[in-house]
Design a protein around this motif. Sequence first.
Motif, short mmCIF file in Angstrom:
data_model
loop_
_atom_site.label_atom_id
_atom_site.label_comp_id
_atom_site.label_asym_id
_atom_site.label_seq_id
_atom_site.Cartn_x
_atom_site.Cartn_y
_atom_site.Cartn_z
N PHE A 70 41.07 35.94 55.51
CA PHE A 70 40.78 34.64 56.10
C PHE A 70 42.09 33.91 56.32
CE2 PHE A 70 36.77 35.70 54.09
CZ PHE A 70 35.88 35.39 55.10
N ALA A 71 42.24 33.30 57.51
CA ALA A 71 43.52 32.70 57.88
C ALA A 71 43.38 31.26 58.37
CB ALA A 71 44.18 33.56 58.96
N GLY A 72 42.37 30.53 57.90
CA GLY A 72 42.30 29.10 58.19
C GLY A 72 41.40 28.73 59.34
N GLY A 73 41.20 27.49 59.45
CA GLY A 73 41.66 26.33 58.73
C GLY A 73 40.74 25.95 57.58
N TYR A 74 40.69 24.64 57.31
CA TYR A 74 40.02 24.11 56.13
C TYR A 74 38.59 24.62 55.99
CZ TYR A 74 37.48 20.94 53.09
OH TYR A 74 36.66 20.44 52.11
N ASN A 75 37.77 24.45 57.03
CA ASN A 75 36.35 24.83 56.92
C ASN A 75 36.19 26.32 56.66
OD1 ASN A 75 35.19 22.26 57.26
ND2 ASN A 75 35.45 22.40 59.48
N ILE A 76 37.02 27.13 57.28
CA ILE A 76 36.95 28.57 57.06
C ILE A 76 37.32 28.87 55.61
CG2 ILE A 76 37.89 30.82 57.74
CD1 ILE A 76 36.10 29.35 59.88
N TYR A 77 38.42 28.29 55.13
CA TYR A 77 38.82 28.51 53.74
C TYR A 77 37.70 28.07 52.79
CZ TYR A 77 43.73 29.26 55.14
OH TYR A 77 44.89 29.73 55.68
N LYS A 78 37.15 26.89 53.03
CA LYS A 78 36.12 26.36 52.12
C LYS A 78 34.90 27.28 52.07
CE LYS A 78 33.49 22.32 50.97
NZ LYS A 78 32.92 21.06 51.34
N GLU A 79 34.44 27.73 53.23
CA GLU A 79 33.27 28.62 53.27
C GLU A 79 33.59 30.00 52.72
OE1 GLU A 79 30.78 28.81 56.80
OE2 GLU A 79 31.73 26.95 57.48
N ALA A 80 34.84 30.44 52.85
CA ALA A 80 35.23 31.79 52.43
C ALA A 80 35.47 31.90 50.92
CB ALA A 80 36.49 32.22 53.17
N LEU A 81 35.82 30.80 50.27
CA LEU A 81 36.21 30.86 48.85
C LEU A 81 35.25 31.64 47.95
CD1 LEU A 81 37.91 27.40 48.30
CD2 LEU A 81 38.91 29.64 47.79
N PRO A 82 33.93 31.52 48.10
CA PRO A 82 33.05 32.29 47.21
C PRO A 82 33.15 33.81 47.40
CG PRO A 82 31.84 30.49 48.27
CD PRO A 82 33.19 30.56 48.92
N TYR A 83 33.60 34.25 48.55
CA TYR A 83 33.68 35.68 48.86
C TYR A 83 35.04 36.30 48.53
CZ TYR A 83 29.69 34.33 51.77
OH TYR A 83 28.50 33.82 52.21
N VAL A 84 36.05 35.46 48.39
CA VAL A 84 37.43 35.92 48.30
C VAL A 84 37.71 36.57 46.95
CG1 VAL A 84 39.81 35.07 48.19
CG2 VAL A 84 38.29 34.28 50.00
N GLU A 85 38.35 37.74 47.01
CA GLU A 85 38.76 38.45 45.80
C GLU A 85 40.22 38.16 45.45
OE1 GLU A 85 36.78 42.66 46.07
OE2 GLU A 85 37.29 41.93 48.09
N ILE A 86 41.02 37.88 46.47
CA ILE A 86 42.44 37.65 46.26
C ILE A 86 42.94 36.61 47.27
CG2 ILE A 86 43.16 39.54 47.78
CD1 ILE A 86 45.33 40.18 45.64
N MET A 87 43.83 35.74 46.80
CA MET A 87 44.42 34.74 47.69
C MET A 87 45.94 34.84 47.62
SD MET A 87 42.03 31.32 47.27
CE MET A 87 42.38 30.98 45.55
N TYR A 88 46.55 34.89 48.79
CA TYR A 88 48.00 34.86 48.91
C TYR A 88 48.36 33.46 49.38
CZ TYR A 88 47.54 39.94 48.95
OH TYR A 88 47.24 41.25 48.63
N ILE A 89 48.86 32.64 48.46
CA ILE A 89 49.14 31.25 48.81
C ILE A 89 50.64 30.99 48.66
CG2 ILE A 89 48.71 28.82 48.30
CD1 ILE A 89 45.90 29.57 47.47
N THR A 90 51.24 30.53 49.74
CA THR A 90 52.63 30.11 49.69
C THR A 90 52.63 28.63 49.34
OG1 THR A 90 53.28 31.75 51.34
CG2 THR A 90 54.77 29.89 51.01
N GLU A 91 53.22 28.32 48.18
CA GLU A 91 53.30 26.95 47.70
C GLU A 91 54.61 26.37 48.24
OE1 GLU A 91 50.66 26.00 46.01
OE2 GLU A 91 49.89 27.79 45.02
N VAL A 92 54.51 25.50 49.23
CA VAL A 92 55.68 24.95 49.91
C VAL A 92 56.16 23.71 49.16
CG1 VAL A 92 56.55 24.06 52.11
CG2 VAL A 92 54.76 25.82 52.10
N GLU A 93 57.44 23.69 48.85
CA GLU A 93 58.03 22.60 48.05
C GLU A 93 58.33 21.38 48.93
OE1 GLU A 93 58.41 22.57 44.66
OE2 GLU A 93 57.28 24.44 44.74
#
Length: 161
Positions: free
Chosen positions: A97-120
């Motif tokens: 899943f590659a965004g945006g907000y609504n896609i991420y929100k709906e996808a979260l229950p299905y996701v096994e792994i998240m690659y998140i870049t934490e931008v400073e």
Amino acid sequence: MIGLIAARSKNNVIGKNGHIPWKIQGEQKQFKELTTGNVVIMGRKSYEEIGHPLPDRTTIVVSKTCNFTGENLKTARSVKAALELAKTEHPDQDIYFAGGYNIYKEALPYVEIMYITEVELTVPDGDTFFPEFDSSAFEICVGENGGDDIKYKRTLYRRRH
């Protein structure tokens, strides 16, 4: 495998005025390495910002109002329908899943792994945010730190079973 790829600021911003509010050298390289040969699911606005299907992978756009079709390009009306389409037509490929907000929100229950870049960065007036989630449901592994102009760290969230 069902994954999610995102970059977010210190104040959880993923977008501002319809765009990603930073440019990080190498960010697109990681995205390409993870997704090439696989399936990418994104929302209509994210797809329109890119403007074309992603090469060497299947792109599924979630939209209730538009219909995108083409070589390696399909449309689904919901995240659940997009997942079913990906699993049926590409059973041996990973799904990201590659965004945006609504896609991420709906996808979260299905996701096994998240690659998140934490931008400073703190992004004032951001208007699109990464959805809240229960981080205790994931094992967290901090990976590479980097960045010249903009510092970041890559964080891997793997769902606990």
